[in-house]
Design a protein around this motif. Structure first.
Motif, PDB file in Angstrom:
ATOM      1  N   UNK A 506       0.830  -1.210   0.000  1.00  0.00           N
ATOM      2  CA  UNK A 506       0.000   0.000   0.000  1.00  0.00           C
ATOM      3  C   UNK A 506       0.863   1.258   0.000  1.00  0.00           C
ATOM      4  N   UNK A 507       1.921   1.272   0.824  1.00  0.00           N
ATOM      5  CA  UNK A 507       2.775   2.455   0.910  1.00  0.00           C
ATOM      6  C   UNK A 507       3.520   2.714  -0.392  1.00  0.00           C
ATOM      7  N   UNK A 508       4.014   1.647  -1.027  1.00  0.00           N
ATOM      8  CA  UNK A 508       4.755   1.816  -2.286  1.00  0.00           C
ATOM      9  C   UNK A 508       3.843   2.370  -3.385  1.00  0.00           C
ATOM     10  N   UNK A 509       2.613   1.864  -3.464  1.00  0.00           N
ATOM     11  CA  UNK A 509       1.680   2.342  -4.496  1.00  0.00           C
ATOM     12  C   UNK A 509       1.258   3.778  -4.203  1.00  0.00           C
ATOM     13  N   UNK A 510       0.911   4.033  -2.939  1.00  0.00           N
ATOM     14  CA  UNK A 510       0.431   5.363  -2.568  1.00  0.00           C
ATOM     15  C   UNK A 510       1.475   6.434  -2.858  1.00  0.00           C
ATOM     16  N   UNK A 511       2.715   6.151  -2.560  1.00  0.00           N
ATOM     17  CA  UNK A 511       3.775   7.135  -2.774  1.00  0.00           C
ATOM     18  C   UNK A 511       3.910   7.502  -4.244  1.00  0.00           C
ATOM     19  N   UNK A 512       3.647   6.556  -5.139  1.00  0.00           N
ATOM     20  CA  UNK A 512       3.813   6.812  -6.572  1.00  0.00           C
ATOM     21  C   UNK A 512       2.605   7.515  -7.193  1.00  0.00           C
ATOM     22  N   UNK A 513       1.411   7.065  -6.823  1.00  0.00           N
ATOM     23  CA  UNK A 513       0.249   7.642  -7.507  1.00  0.00           C
ATOM     24  C   UNK A 513      -0.090   9.042  -6.988  1.00  0.00           C
ATOM     25  N   UNK A 514       0.430   9.374  -5.800  1.00  0.00           N
ATOM     26  CA  UNK A 514       0.176  10.715  -5.278  1.00  0.00           C
ATOM     27  C   UNK A 514       1.183  11.737  -5.778  1.00  0.00           C
ATOM     28  N   UNK A 515       2.265  11.262  -6.391  1.00  0.00           N
ATOM     29  CA  UNK A 515       3.317  12.179  -6.812  1.00  0.00           C
ATOM     30  C   UNK A 515       3.136  12.678  -8.251  1.00  0.00           C
ATOM     31  N   UNK A 516       2.181  12.118  -9.010  1.00  0.00           N
ATOM     32  CA  UNK A 516       1.974  12.564 -10.392  1.00  0.00           C
ATOM     33  C   UNK A 516       0.540  12.289 -10.829  1.00  0.00           C
ATOM     34  N   UNK A 517       0.152  12.958 -11.882  1.00  0.00           N
ATOM     35  CA  UNK A 517      -1.190  12.799 -12.417  1.00  0.00           C
ATOM     36  C   UNK A 517      -1.223  11.623 -13.381  1.00  0.00           C
ATOM     37  N   UNK A 518      -2.094  10.662 -13.083  1.00  0.00           N
ATOM     38  CA  UNK A 518      -2.168   9.443 -13.892  1.00  0.00           C
ATOM     39  C   UNK A 518      -3.599   9.204 -14.338  1.00  0.00           C
ATOM     40  N   UNK A 519      -3.772   8.477 -15.431  1.00  0.00           N
ATOM     41  CA  UNK A 519      -5.125   8.103 -15.870  1.00  0.00           C
ATOM     42  C   UNK A 519      -5.836   7.302 -14.772  1.00  0.00           C
ATOM     43  N   UNK A 520      -7.139   7.447 -14.678  1.00  0.00           N
ATOM     44  CA  UNK A 520      -7.902   6.789 -13.618  1.00  0.00           C
ATOM     45  C   UNK A 520      -7.755   5.282 -13.680  1.00  0.00           C
TER      46      UNK A 520
END
Length: 787
Positions: A506-520
């Motif tokens: 969870x922490x690894x995913x959260x850190x990445x998706x919160x740092x940039x804008x990605x498709x839903x």
């Protein structure tokens, strides 16, 4: 007679004195003894205080009550901070007392165990501190006498020769137990601390010093022998007087290195003094006493009838023990046979109030008093379940007989009868009514108790036989419990690993998706499917594995692949990256059992994300160069990957999970955990490694220092209680595993939740100190209060 006539008179006493020392000078040898003793006593005391610091700190950590904990902490601080003052004062007091004795010809200290006069003490009962100190001094003296009986025989004979005293009394021995005890107590008086705190150091003194003092006496004896002072002591010479109840005849009295043959009645003697003091006080208040009771008029039998009397009492007790009431009841012993059988009543109190007590001698009556108090404590001890307590209670008469036969029962922890009682009580702590009375531990204890009642007359060895049989049974039972505990630990460790893996993913995913804008679609895929894939990989391979790093790298490549490609090199890199990326995504989804339809829909949407990334990054002049055919090529590539065979093991090898690190388990069973295995789990409500960050209070410190084997009583929501033993702590300190005695029921809980239970009073440590130690300590406290 003229003055000149006196010059012709030879003083024979001077001649005898010189001859007794065999030509050696007495004063230098006395000084040698003083200096050897003073140096070694100071050294021993310093080592004792170092041990006291650690031991008292451990006792403080185990204590639940704030008052006792503070007392132990104060004792620890006194031993640590005043070490030099205590050792220096001890040495100074000893040397001063020694020199005073040599100058005046008699030993003169403020108080000594040999002068422990009950009548005098009655006049100063209001000074409780003085009473405590007098009892402490008596205890020190008795402990040294009991441990050093043989060495003291030689010491007193040889120092008597140097001091020109035919029979040197123990109280007049300048390096004897009284002198040492008085010097230590005087050194403690110089400290600014309460008597209770100082008595903790007396307790440490009694535990560690007597054996060291024994070695010191051996050294002094050897030194005097080498200097020609009584190299040989006649066999059969006996010591008269002193604090010890009896001194043996030695084959080589005072020889170094041999073990004393005397029983050490140190603790019993102290208990006698306290009981006598209490009884004397009650007599002074007009409380009637039984004939034969300590302190009662006519309670002491003539010495020539003592043996016959004791044998008669022992015979009567054996008949009562074995249920032979017919003849005994006719002898004036009025007892209810039912009380003897149920084990729930203190029958020794009944015996004391019956006609039987009137024929007991002074020592036997005193022993009856003390053992009755011992069973008062045992029968009230809440550590032992009532049913098991009743079984132990049936041993009252056998234990009384043991104590009458051998007074070392009270002071010798390895005594067979005492060890058997301690083992029974320890095993009973975790016994539960649900185990029943028809099998298991209850039936075994019932069997052993009955054998003692049937077989024990005057040979204490029967207790050793029962102890061996009980230990064998408990060892077999523990082996079965350890196997079940191992299975429980595997379940707990697996659950904890799953929880940690989920949090890491969870922490690894959260850190990445919160740092940039990605498709839903990418955000959802990473948060659900790929997070599950990461969790599975972490569980199987761990954080430092190649499989974990590749899974993270695949996630990073997927994120990079869907962001805008603004330069031609990035677009070329994407084309080269896609085949392997799509293959890894395919394999990862297969590992977590993503359905074919769900997988196909994701890849179809992923193609559009890649096309959008390329188009959004193209410059106007490059738009014509990137045709829809390139996107169609990507789609074809995706289809190829989808049809490729999946081999997840190549990417994330799945080694067998290591067995839990259970110190108490020699080999964990490889059998699968049954589906109906009874493992109760308190839900994990916090991150496991954060659970170690306990609040800095007594409860948090208590939980942090819990050791395997500690029994804890938990209060349930309905007010009932249950007992569980700490059987295992997870390697990550995330969970504590508690089991019942048989290991068949397990409870896992986080440290923070356990701390809350201690703080709220829903959990309490069960005192694991040996039963007789606890009982004797309680007796001492109560007797001192009565005094």
């Amino acid at each position: 007679m003229s003055t000149s006539s006196y010059k012709n008179v030879v003083d024979m006493s001077k001649f005898d004195k010189l001859r007794a020392v065999s030509g050696a000078s007495g004063v230098p040898l006395l000084n040698d003894c003083r200096d050897m003793a003073a140096a070694q006593l100071a050294q021993f005391a310093a080592a004792m205080l170092d041990k006291a610091v650690n031991e008292l700190f451990e006792q403080a950590e185990k204590s639940l009550g704030g008052e006792m904990r503070n007392l132990y902490m104060d004792g620890m601080a006194l031993a640590r901070d005043e070490k030099e003052a205590i050792t220096t004062g001890f040495k100074r007091q000893f040397i001063q007392g020694f020199n005073k004795h040599i100058r005046k010809g008699k030993y003169a200290q403020p108080s000594s165990a040999s002068s422990f006069n009950l009548a005098e003490m009655e006049l100063s009962l209001i000074d409780l501190d003085a009473l405590e100190e007098s009892l402490a001094l008596a205890n020190i003296t008795n402990n040294i006498h009991g441990t050093c009986a043989e060495e003291l025989f030689g010491i007193e004979k040889r120092l008597g020769t140097l001091l020109h005293v035919h029979e040197l009394d123990s109280a007049d021995n300048p390096i004897g137990p009284e002198a040492i005890g008085s010097s230590f107590m005087e050194a403690l008086k110089e400290l600014d601390s309460s008597v209770k705190v100082k008595l903790l150091l007396v307790m440490m003194f009694n535990k560690y010093m007597p054996d060291q003092i024994k070695n010191m006496y051996q050294d002094i004896n050897q030194h005097l022998v080498e200097k020609g002072v009584l190299p040989k002591i006649r066999v059969g010479m006996k010591k008269h007087g002193g604090s010890a109840a009896r001194q043996p005849e030695f084959h080589a009295a005072g020889a170094t290195g041999s073990e004393p043959t005397a029983n050490g009645p140190d603790l019993f003697a102290t208990l006698q003094q306290l009981v006598s003091l209490g009884n004397s006080g009650m007599a002074g208040m007009g409380v009637p006493q039984q004939a034969g009771q300590p302190g009662a008029i006519g309670g002491t039998m003539p010495s020539d009838g003592a043996a016959v009397q004791s044998a008669g009492v022992m015979s009567t007790l054996t008949k009562l023990q074995q249920g032979q009431f017919e003849g005994v009841l006719g002898e004036g012993v009025m007892l209810n046979p039912a009380l003897l059988a149920n084990g729930r009543t203190n029958v020794l109190r009944e015996i004391k109030s019956s006609g039987m007590a009137s024929v007991m001698g002074h020592v036997d009556a005193m022993t009856l008093d003390i053992v009755a108090m011992l069973f008062d404590y045992i029968l009230d001890d809440r550590n032992i379940p009532d049913a098991m307590k009743a079984l132990i209670g049936r041993l009252q008469i056998p234990v009384l007989k043991v104590a009458m036969l051998d007074k070392t029962f009270f002071s010798k922890k390895a005594h067979p009868a005492r060890k058997f009682l301690d083992t029974l009580a320890d095993a009973a702590i975790g016994w539960d009514e649900e185990e029943g009375h028809q099998g298991g531990l209850y039936k075994k204890v019932d069997h052993l108790v009955q054998r003692i009642l049937n077989e024990f007359e005057d040979k204490v060895g029967v207790f050793a036989d029962m102890q061996e049989e009980l230990e064998s049974y408990l060892a077999a039972e523990k082996e079965r419990a350890d196997e079940l505990t191992g299975r429980s630990a595997q379940v707990v460790q697996t659950r904890e690993q799953e929880e940690i893996a989920r949090i890491m993913a969870h922490d690894e995913v959260k850190r990445r998706i919160e740092s940039r804008k990605l498709p839903q679609i990418i955000r959802e895929f990473l948060s659900h499917q790929w997070a599950s894939m990461l969790s599975l990989t972490y569980q199987k391979s761990g954080e430092d594995s190649q499989a974990w790093n590749e899974a993270l790298e695949t996630m990073d490549q997927l994120i990079w692949s869907v962001v805008a490609k603004e330069v031609p090199d990035d677009r070329k890199k994407l084309v080269g990256l896609l085949p392997n990326l799509l293959k890894r995504l395919q394999q990862g989804m297969a590992a977590i059992d993503v359905t074919g339809d769900e997988r196909d829909q994701f890849f179809a949407k992923l193609i559009r994300c890649h096309a959008d990334a390329v188009k959004s990054g193209l410059r106007a002049e490059d738009e014509e160069a990137w045709q829809d055919t390139d996107i169609e090529n990507l789609a074809e590539e995706t289809e190829v990957v989808a049809e490729a065979p999946t081999d997840f093991e190549e990417i994330t090898p799945s080694p067998e999970a290591p067995a839990p690190d259970l110190a108490l388990i020699q080999q964990i069973s490889e059998e699968p955990v049954p589906a109906d295995f009874d493992l109760e789990e308190v839900p994990i409500s916090d991150v496991p490694w954060q659970a170690n960050e306990l609040q800095n209070d007594d409860s948090g410190a208590l939980v942090a220092k819990l050791k395997r084997g500690t029994w804890i009583e938990f209060v349930q929501a309905d007010g009932t209680t249950s007992r569980s033993k700490l059987a295992w702590v997870s390697p990550l300190k995330g969970l504590y595993l508690f089991t019942n005695r048989l290991g068949s029921r397990a409870l896992s809980i986080t440290p923070s939740r356990l701390t809350e239970k201690f703080r709220s009073g829903q959990a309490q440590i069960i005192n694991d100190e040996a039963l007789i130690d606890r009982a004797v300590s309680d007796m001492m406290g109560r007797l001192q209060q009565v005094a």
